[in-house]
Design a protein around this motif. Structure first.
Motif, PDB file in Angstrom:
ATOM      1  N   PHE A   1      36.728  20.924   5.354  1.00 53.04           N
ATOM      2  CA  PHE A   1      37.932  21.023   4.901  1.00 53.04           C
ATOM      3  C   PHE A   1      38.992  21.560   5.985  1.00 53.04           C
ATOM      4  CE2 PHE A   1      41.484  22.581   2.246  1.00 53.04           C
ATOM      5  CZ  PHE A   1      42.014  21.384   1.585  1.00 53.04           C
ATOM      6  N   GLY A   2      38.624  22.667   6.499  1.00 55.31           N
ATOM      7  CA  GLY A   2      39.583  23.418   7.435  1.00 55.31           C
ATOM      8  C   GLY A   2      39.702  22.587   8.767  1.00 55.31           C
ATOM      9  N   ASN A   3      38.786  21.758   9.153  1.00 53.85           N
ATOM     10  CA  ASN A   3      39.100  20.936  10.431  1.00 53.85           C
ATOM     11  C   ASN A   3      39.909  20.013   9.885  1.00 53.85           C
ATOM     12  OD1 ASN A   3      37.197  22.721  11.458  1.00 53.85           O
ATOM     13  ND2 ASN A   3      35.525  21.273  11.972  1.00 53.85           N
ATOM     14  N   VAL A   4      39.538  19.219   8.813  1.00 54.84           N
ATOM     15  CA  VAL A   4      40.507  18.039   8.250  1.00 54.84           C
ATOM     16  C   VAL A   4      41.845  18.671   8.299  1.00 54.84           C
ATOM     17  CG1 VAL A   4      41.313  16.551   6.497  1.00 54.84           C
ATOM     18  CG2 VAL A   4      38.972  16.908   7.168  1.00 54.84           C
ATOM     19  N   LEU A   5      42.198  19.883   7.730  1.00 55.78           N
ATOM     20  CA  LEU A   5      43.834  20.220   7.700  1.00 55.78           C
ATOM     21  C   LEU A   5      44.286  20.486   8.957  1.00 55.78           C
ATOM     22  CD1 LEU A   5      43.500  23.137   4.836  1.00 55.78           C
ATOM     23  CD2 LEU A   5      44.397  20.982   4.992  1.00 55.78           C
ATOM     24  N   MET A   6      43.229  20.973   9.856  1.00 52.27           N
ATOM     25  CA  MET A   6      43.881  21.225  11.343  1.00 52.27           C
ATOM     26  C   MET A   6      44.177  19.807  11.880  1.00 52.27           C
ATOM     27  SD  MET A   6      44.708  22.929  13.982  1.00 52.27           S
ATOM     28  CE  MET A   6      44.032  24.696  13.369  1.00 52.27           C
ATOM     29  N   PHE A   7      43.423  18.671  11.671  1.00 50.89           N
ATOM     30  CA  PHE A   7      43.908  17.640  12.249  1.00 50.89           C
ATOM     31  C   PHE A   7      44.974  17.080  11.756  1.00 50.89           C
ATOM     32  CE2 PHE A   7      42.765  12.667  11.896  1.00 50.89           C
ATOM     33  CZ  PHE A   7      42.830  12.550  13.207  1.00 50.89           C
ATOM     34  N   LEU A   8      45.164  17.141  10.431  1.00 50.70           N
ATOM     35  CA  LEU A   8      46.353  16.478   9.786  1.00 50.70           C
ATOM     36  C   LEU A   8      47.671  17.314  10.089  1.00 50.70           C
ATOM     37  CD1 LEU A   8      45.179  15.797   6.172  1.00 50.70           C
ATOM     38  CD2 LEU A   8      45.510  14.162   7.998  1.00 50.70           C
ATOM     39  N   PHE A   9      47.356  18.661  10.426  1.00 48.73           N
ATOM     40  CA  PHE A   9      48.471  19.458  10.878  1.00 48.73           C
ATOM     41  C   PHE A   9      49.076  19.008  12.187  1.00 48.73           C
ATOM     42  CE2 PHE A   9      49.953  22.965  13.373  1.00 48.73           C
ATOM     43  CZ  PHE A   9      50.994  23.420  12.909  1.00 48.73           C
ATOM     44  N   ASN A  10      48.264  18.646  12.902  1.00 46.37           N
ATOM     45  CA  ASN A  10      48.641  18.061  14.134  1.00 46.37           C
ATOM     46  C   ASN A  10      49.100  16.741  14.550  1.00 46.37           C
ATOM     47  OD1 ASN A  10      47.634  20.481  15.632  1.00 46.37           O
ATOM     48  ND2 ASN A  10      45.457  20.011  15.895  1.00 46.37           N
ATOM     49  N   ILE A  11      48.700  16.001  13.460  1.00 45.74           N
ATOM     50  CA  ILE A  11      49.395  14.657  13.512  1.00 45.74           C
ATOM     51  C   ILE A  11      50.907  14.748  12.858  1.00 45.74           C
ATOM     52  CG2 ILE A  11      49.461  12.462  11.888  1.00 45.74           C
ATOM     53  CD1 ILE A  11      46.633  12.560  12.337  1.00 45.74           C
ATOM     54  N   LEU A  12      50.895  15.702  11.835  1.00 43.11           N
ATOM     55  CA  LEU A  12      52.430  15.711  11.156  1.00 43.11           C
ATOM     56  C   LEU A  12      53.354  16.523  12.164  1.00 43.11           C
ATOM     57  CD1 LEU A  12      51.361  16.839   7.450  1.00 43.11           C
ATOM     58  CD2 LEU A  12      52.261  14.807   8.244  1.00 43.11           C
ATOM     59  N   LEU A  13      52.886  17.445  12.880  1.00 45.88           N
ATOM     60  CA  LEU A  13      53.788  18.257  13.634  1.00 45.88           C
ATOM     61  C   LEU A  13      54.167  17.231  14.718  1.00 45.88           C
ATOM     62  CD1 LEU A  13      54.701  20.843  15.046  1.00 45.88           C
ATOM     63  CD2 LEU A  13      52.587  21.159  16.025  1.00 45.88           C
ATOM     64  N   ALA A  14      53.340  16.447  15.338  1.00 44.39           N
ATOM     65  CA  ALA A  14      53.821  15.546  16.289  1.00 44.39           C
ATOM     66  C   ALA A  14      54.780  14.558  15.694  1.00 44.39           C
ATOM     67  CB  ALA A  14      52.502  14.616  16.925  1.00 44.39           C
ATOM     68  N   ALA A  15      54.624  14.143  14.632  1.00 43.47           N
ATOM     69  CA  ALA A  15      55.417  13.131  14.046  1.00 43.47           C
ATOM     70  C   ALA A  15      56.866  13.968  13.621  1.00 43.47           C
ATOM     71  CB  ALA A  15      54.870  12.650  12.502  1.00 43.47           C
ATOM     72  N   SER A  16      56.649  15.122  13.280  1.00 45.53           N
ATOM     73  CA  SER A  16      57.892  15.798  12.894  1.00 45.53           C
ATOM     74  C   SER A  16      58.978  15.935  14.332  1.00 45.53           C
ATOM     75  CB  SER A  16      57.666  16.998  12.255  1.00 45.53           C
ATOM     76  OG  SER A  16      57.027  17.100  11.068  1.00 45.53           O
ATOM     77  N   ILE A  17      58.068  16.310  15.165  1.00 43.83           N
ATOM     78  CA  ILE A  17      58.791  16.605  16.480  1.00 43.83           C
ATOM     79  C   ILE A  17      59.605  15.302  16.970  1.00 43.83           C
ATOM     80  CG2 ILE A  17      58.454  17.025  19.021  1.00 43.83           C
ATOM     81  CD1 ILE A  17      55.980  18.758  18.408  1.00 43.83           C
ATOM     82  N   ILE A  18      58.872  14.229  16.826  1.00 48.20           N
ATOM     83  CA  ILE A  18      59.536  13.026  17.348  1.00 48.20           C
ATOM     84  C   ILE A  18      60.566  12.502  16.246  1.00 48.20           C
ATOM     85  CG2 ILE A  18      59.093  10.398  17.649  1.00 48.20           C
ATOM     86  CD1 ILE A  18      56.065  11.306  18.187  1.00 48.20           C
ATOM     87  N   PHE A  19      60.397  12.604  14.976  1.00 48.30           N
ATOM     88  CA  PHE A  19      61.338  12.352  14.123  1.00 48.30           C
ATOM     89  C   PHE A  19      62.735  13.077  14.018  1.00 48.30           C
ATOM     90  CE2 PHE A  19      63.456  12.747   9.843  1.00 48.30           C
ATOM     91  CZ  PHE A  19      63.844  11.653   9.439  1.00 48.30           C
TER      92      PHE A  19
END
Length: 314
Positions: A17-35
């Protein structure tokens, strides 16, 4: 490692579960930076009054480099890659350059505000729009010239140049940035307060406070990796101690700053905020609020008619 094995490999094995959260966090961080940075960039480009002020050109430069940071983070932060000189998954030193461009833009914006506040008459004559754009283009060209040099020489020479350049540049530029922050704070706190109330004084004060806050957040998120890299280069040890950049907190923090900077621009500048809400985000929200417009042209539901009448009555 073959290309087919590392391209599809996530930053961490998705087995917990922790690895999935880290994976999703990085995706959301990249999307937030771009948006967020695309939104601020469009707000500046759509407003002619903002485009005519030099400080917004530095903001636009920061947004462009942070957009590139967000796009590249889908690679170095989401996938299991290591961006080093001799790594088969490296980016030829291009991805760190985007972070460095944000650093140079904020430092140049600090110097610009200091010059504008301390010597306003000389600033208005010297720093024209074309000269400001020339300064911005200069540090963009300089950054990619360094990238070209690092890729043309051998790995050993590139490491020596980077280690020495990082040590010297980090030490001096951080000292300059902290010194400018202190000096700008003194100017905003004491010098501008003594001036008679006017729109020009309020504009100067708000612009100084905005770059002060942006630079302060920048230092908080960048000083850990600055100190780490400088110490590693000074003692000659390897700085990359984590598996990849997506799991290294010292390299995640500068990406968090790339997300915070446009938020600070929106919060600290009323002109950007107004343009953003009225010309960038509002048209998209309007299309989402009126899905009935996609139906036949001659059919209009009573519910939609009553809603429009309620809006017009207000």
């Amino acid at each position: 490692m073959s290309n087919s094995s590392w391209v599809v490999s996530p930053v961490l094995p998705l087995t917990s579960f922790g690895n999935v959260l880290m994976f999703l966090f990085n995706i959301l961080l990249a999307a937030s930076i771009i948006f967020l940075n695309v939104s601020v960039s469009l707000s500046i480009m759509l407003n002619g009054a903002l485009r005519n002020e030099n400080r917004f050109m530095y903001m636009l430069s920061t947004c462009f480099s942070d957009i590139c940071t967000g796009v590249s983070y889908y690679y170095v932060g989401v996938l299991d890659v290591k961006d080093t000189f001799n790594s088969p998954t490296g980016t030829f030193y291009i991805v760190p350059t985007f972070l460095g461009l944000s650093y140079m833009a904020i430092l140049a914006a600090q110097a610009d505000r200091y010059h504008a506040v301390t010597t306003p008459f000389k600033y208005s004559k010297r720093m024209t729009r074309n000269r400001t754009l020339l300064v911005i283009c200069s540090y963009w060209v300089y950054a990619f010239v360094i990238v070209a040099v690092n890729n043309l020489v051998t790995v050993t020479v590139a490491r020596r140049v980077t280690s020495f350049g990082s040590f010297v540049a980090n030490m001096f530029t951080v000292i300059i940035m902290i010194g400018l922050n202190i000096r700008l704070f003194i100017i905003a706190k004491f010098q501008l307060e003594r001036e008679p109330p006017s729109d020009d004084r309020d504009n100067k004060r708000s612009s100084v406070y905005l770059i002060l806050v942006v630079a302060a957040f920048f230092l908080c998120t960048w000083l850990p990796i600055f100190c780490h890299v400088t110490a590693c280069n000074f003692i000659g040890s390897i700085c990359y101690t984590f598996k990849n950049e997506g799991t290294d907190p010292l390299r995640v923090l500068p990406r968090v700053n790339a997300c915070l900077t446009p938020i600070l621009y929106i919060r600290g500048c009323a002109a950007i905020r107004t343009t953003l809400l009225s010309q960038v985000w509002k048209p998209c929200c309007r299309r989402r609020r009126h899905p009935g417009r996609l139906g036949p042209a001659g059919i209009q539901s009573p519910r939609r008619t009553s809603k429009v009448g309620w809006m017009s009555s207000n």
